[in-house]
Write an enzyme that holds these catalytic residues in place. Structure first.
Site, PDB file in Angstrom:
ATOM      1  N   HIS A 188      -6.871  14.420   4.999  1.00 38.99           N
ATOM      2  CA  HIS A 188      -5.614  14.174   6.545  1.00 38.99           C
ATOM      3  C   HIS A 188      -5.409  15.385   7.107  1.00 38.99           C
ATOM      4  CE1 HIS A 188      -3.370  12.141   3.208  1.00 38.99           C
ATOM      5  NE2 HIS A 188      -2.920  11.758   4.280  1.00 38.99           N
ATOM      6  N   ARG A 295       4.384  10.763  10.206  1.00 40.65           N
ATOM      7  CA  ARG A 295       4.149  11.499   8.507  1.00 40.65           C
ATOM      8  C   ARG A 295       5.064  12.159   8.665  1.00 40.65           C
ATOM      9  NH1 ARG A 295      -1.447   9.809   9.923  1.00 40.65           N
ATOM     10  NH2 ARG A 295      -2.213   8.388   7.603  1.00 40.65           N
ATOM     11  N   ARG A 331       8.327   7.301   7.878  1.00 45.92           N
ATOM     12  CA  ARG A 331       7.889   6.556   6.355  1.00 45.92           C
ATOM     13  C   ARG A 331       8.498   8.068   5.686  1.00 45.92           C
ATOM     14  NH1 ARG A 331       1.192   7.211   4.466  1.00 45.92           N
ATOM     15  NH2 ARG A 331       2.283   9.820   5.336  1.00 45.92           N
ATOM     16  N   GLU A 429      -0.249  -0.094  -0.207  1.00 46.79           N
ATOM     17  CA  GLU A 429      -1.745   0.610  -0.489  1.00 46.79           C
ATOM     18  C   GLU A 429      -2.217   0.797  -1.501  1.00 46.79           C
ATOM     19  OE1 GLU A 429      -1.072   4.615   1.536  1.00 46.79           O
ATOM     20  OE2 GLU A 429       1.347   5.044   0.961  1.00 46.79           O
ATOM     21  N   ASN A 452      -6.318   3.464   3.943  1.00 42.39           N
ATOM     22  CA  ASN A 452      -6.720   4.825   3.220  1.00 42.39           C
ATOM     23  C   ASN A 452      -7.192   4.618   1.644  1.00 42.39           C
ATOM     24  OD1 ASN A 452      -6.882   5.248   6.245  1.00 42.39           O
ATOM     25  ND2 ASN A 452      -5.165   6.925   6.253  1.00 42.39           N
ATOM     26  N   ASP A 453      -6.039   4.722   0.970  1.00 42.96           N
ATOM     27  CA  ASP A 453      -5.675   4.546  -0.648  1.00 42.96           C
ATOM     28  C   ASP A 453      -5.712   3.409  -0.236  1.00 42.96           C
ATOM     29  OD1 ASP A 453      -3.680   7.412  -0.658  1.00 42.96           O
ATOM     30  OD2 ASP A 453      -2.720   7.313   0.623  1.00 42.96           O
ATOM     31  N   ARG A 463      -9.900  10.449  -1.896  1.00 45.16           N
ATOM     32  CA  ARG A 463     -10.967  10.317  -0.432  1.00 45.16           C
ATOM     33  C   ARG A 463     -10.849  12.060  -0.183  1.00 45.16           C
ATOM     34  NH1 ARG A 463      -4.775   8.509   1.885  1.00 45.16           N
ATOM     35  NH2 ARG A 463      -5.009   9.778   3.495  1.00 45.16           N
ATOM     36  N   CYS A 500      -2.032   0.797   9.038  1.00 43.99           N
ATOM     37  CA  CYS A 500      -1.708   2.013   9.605  1.00 43.99           C
ATOM     38  C   CYS A 500      -2.677   2.773   8.869  1.00 43.99           C
ATOM     39  CB  CYS A 500      -0.386   2.262   9.495  1.00 43.99           C
ATOM     40  SG  CYS A 500       0.269   2.625   8.260  1.00 43.99           S
TER      41      CYS A 500
HETATM   42  C1  PEP Z   1      -3.193   5.449   4.038  1.00 42.28           C
HETATM   43  O1  PEP Z   1      -2.465   5.469   2.704  1.00 42.28           O
HETATM   44  O2  PEP Z   1      -4.009   4.220   4.596  1.00 42.28           O
HETATM   45  C2  PEP Z   1      -1.988   6.269   5.533  1.00 42.28           C
HETATM   46  C3  PEP Z   1      -1.858   5.605   6.589  1.00 42.28           C
HETATM   47  O3  PEP Z   1      -1.470   6.976   4.557  1.00 42.28           O
HETATM   48  P1  PEP Z   1      -1.714   8.225   4.358  1.00 42.28           P
HETATM   49  O4  PEP Z   1      -3.316   8.808   4.736  1.00 42.28           O
HETATM   50  O5  PEP Z   1      -0.724   9.532   4.149  1.00 42.28           O
HETATM   51  O6  PEP Z   1      -1.769   8.902   2.818  1.00 42.28           O
HETATM   52 MG    MG Z   2      -1.011   6.894   1.912  1.00 44.66          MG
END
Ligand code: PEP
Ligand code: MG
Length: 547
Positions: A188, A295, A331, A429, A452-453, A463, A500
């Site tokens: 992040h 976020r 979110r 996700e 991402n997740d 990650r 996203c």
């Molecule tokens: C994701 O997981 O792709 C996402 C947008 O949420 P975050 O990166 O905040 O976990």
């Molecule tokens: Mg996520």
């Protein structure tokens, strides 16, 4: 000149002084300041707050433990006003032109040492009191500014690693770039750097000491290079690169106000990812058609305690108003894994990414969830707010969320507080959500795919693990097939679907998403116009035929 190599995690060129940042609590940084009066005012305010806290502690101790035990807090008040203590702090700030934290830390250390060396056992023990008082002041100074103080000029921050909670507390106007010896491109902190549009490089073998602190540096975020004390030729070359980037951004600005539609007429919604109300300025500057991901956990991470309903209401209201009628998808809290909040008092976990996070916390501690939902519903009167829930894995969770939402709405109604009709969406996700997306689509108004997740859980790769970046492949066929499946299931149920995660901003894959007929792409504001350019230059039918 020394050159260090790392992994570029956010593009751009930064030129400025390097400031080595050590974690708070571990060590107090000695920082040069120009405005010493400002530091002394901060000291005076911190003392006032310390005295207030000590008064409360005294009263409480008096009630619970009696006068003898409460006297300790009176002694602490006396240290606060002690002439030697105060004169020493002021002398350090004024003679060395340094920050107040350093002066308090040094004074506390020096006076505590004097006490510790005394023969009298009573006096010896006073060393701990002096330390206690200076720590109280340091905590207040850290919290009082709400931001981590790095420097009073914009600098390149070099650190071992930066937690997201530290990154968001930095005064953004003072940060030119982040350079870390650890860190991964999917963390992040890297995402925040991209959202803040500042160059960042991770995994650089930099010596975090005086050999770079205060020196002139250049960060090339795209190439992943850091130049310390660059020679004239490198300076010129990097200045030129910076100008070229600026030029490119200026050209892209011509796409403001233009449709995000392919040459054969397929329309895509291009939205922005934000982490604060302030980020909306960048979203508007880059012509975002809406916000696809706010976020909200960053609101919690900036604070020392749970944000109240009123505090959250003010933030969401302001965000909705700033978007002037455009959709803003907020979110709900996604705390957990690398996004930590000490005051949540969560237990240590073996596998935090697979642990107590996001919607799981909200369902286990509904009072936290209800506070946020109340604030969101109240703010819905001021703009087009949609709510999105993270880390969904089952229909059961959706049903539980709906029950809580109904309860909140009923309470607001009973209190006579108006609210709008908010769209309800979920993040896809987890592979579990992908494979039941057909059923999930019947329960909600939209999907947003968190790549991402999703990549982390599909490929079984943490990650955050800095060593596994080369294995973390968001273009992996399994991830792309899952996205395609989710889009199909969403459309069959008649709902829209967006992306996203960071993949939404990846220009190498935009055409593929257009071919899948993804309805929305949400990304860091700075990427929007570049992706709009690609969309406008694509003919989806031709692309599909060539495949
Ligand atoms: C994701 O997981 O792709 C996402 C947008 O949420 P975050 O990166 O905040 O976990
Ligand atoms: Mg996520």
């Amino acid at each position: 000149m020394q050159i260090y190599n790392g992994k570029g995690v956010s593009g751009g060129i930064a030129i400025g002084r390097i400031r080595v940042y050590k974690k708070r609590g571990q060590e107090i940084n000695c920082i040069s300041v120009t405005d010493t009066d400002k530091e002394l005012i901060r000291f005076r305010d911190a003392k006032k707050e310390a005295a207030r806290q000590l008064d409360i502690l005294y009263e409480k101790a008096l009630k619970d433990l009696g006068e003898e035990n409460a006297a300790i807090f009176e002694a602490h008040q006396m240290i606060l006003e002690d002439i030697d203590f105060n004169e020493s702090v002021e002398a350090i700030v004024q003679s060395k032109n340094v920050n107040i934290e350093y002066a308090v830390f040094e004074t506390g250390k020096k006076i505590a040492e004097i006490f510790a060396q005394m023969d009298d056992s009573y006096m010896k023990e006073r060393a701990a009191d002096v330390k206690d008082v200076s720590e109280r002041l340091l905590n207040i100074l850290k919290g009082a500014s709400d931001e981590i103080f790095i420097s009073d000029e914009p600098v390149i921050i070099a650190a071992r690693e930066l937690a997201p909670s530290e990154t968001i507390q930095l005064d953004k106007s003072k940060v030119l770039s982040f350079v870390t010896t650890l860190g991964s491109s999917n963390s992040h902190t890297a995402i925040l750097a991209r959202m803040m549009a500042i160059p960042a490089v991770a995994r650089v073998e930099l010596p975090l000491d005086d050999s770079i602190d205060g020196k002139l540096g250049i960060v090339d975020g795209e190439a992943g290079l850091i130049y310390v004390e660059p020679d004239e030729e490198t300076c010129k070359e990097m200045q030129l690169k910076k100008q070229q980037e600026h030029q490119k951004q200026k050209m892209l600005q011509q796409l403001r106000g233009k449709e995000s539609t392919t040459s054969d007429g397929q329309k895509v919604m291009l939205y922005a990812n934000i982490g604060s109300v302030e980020d909306i300025d960048a979203a508007v500057r880059n012509d975002a058609e809406g916000v696809g991901l706010f976020r909200t956990e960053f609101i919690y991470m900036e604070k020392e305690d749970y944000p109240t309903e009123e505090e959250q209401f003010q933030i969401y209201k302001q965000a909705a108003e700033k978007m002037e009628g455009r959709r803003i998808i907020i979110r709900t809290l996604d705390i957990g894994a690398d996004k930590k909040c000490d005051y949540f008092g969560m237990e240590q976990e073996e596998n935090p990414a697979l642990g107590c996070r996001a919607i799981r916390i909200c369902l286990m501690r509904p009072e936290i969830f209800e506070t946020q939902l109340r604030a969101l519903y109240r703010a819905s009167n001021y703009g087009k707010i949609a709510i999105m829930y993270p880390m969904i894995t089952s229909i059961k969770e959706i049903r539980r969320i709906k029950e809580i939402v109904s309860k909140v709405k009923a309470e607001l109604k009973a209190e006579g507080i108006p609210y709008g009709n908010l769209e309800q969406g979920i993040m896809i996700e987890t592979p579990a959500a992908v494979f039941i997306s057909k059923e999930l689509a019947r329960e909600v108004d939209f999907f947003s795919i968190g790549t991402n997740d999703l990549t982390q859980y599909a490929l079984a790769i943490d990650r955050q693990n800095t060593k596994l970046d080369e294995f973390y492949d968001a273009h992996h066929p399994s991830v792309l097939r899952m996205i395609s499946m989710v889009v199909e299931n969403a459309h069959q149920a008649g709902i829209w679907v967006g992306i996203c995660g960071e993949l939404g901003a990846d220009p190498q894959i935009t055409k593929e998403f257009l071919a899948m007929e993804v309805d929305e792409l949400s990304m860091s504001p700075e990427s929007i116009l570049q992706i709009r350019k690609i969309i406008r230059e694509t003919n989806v039918r031709e692309y599909k035929m060539k495949k």
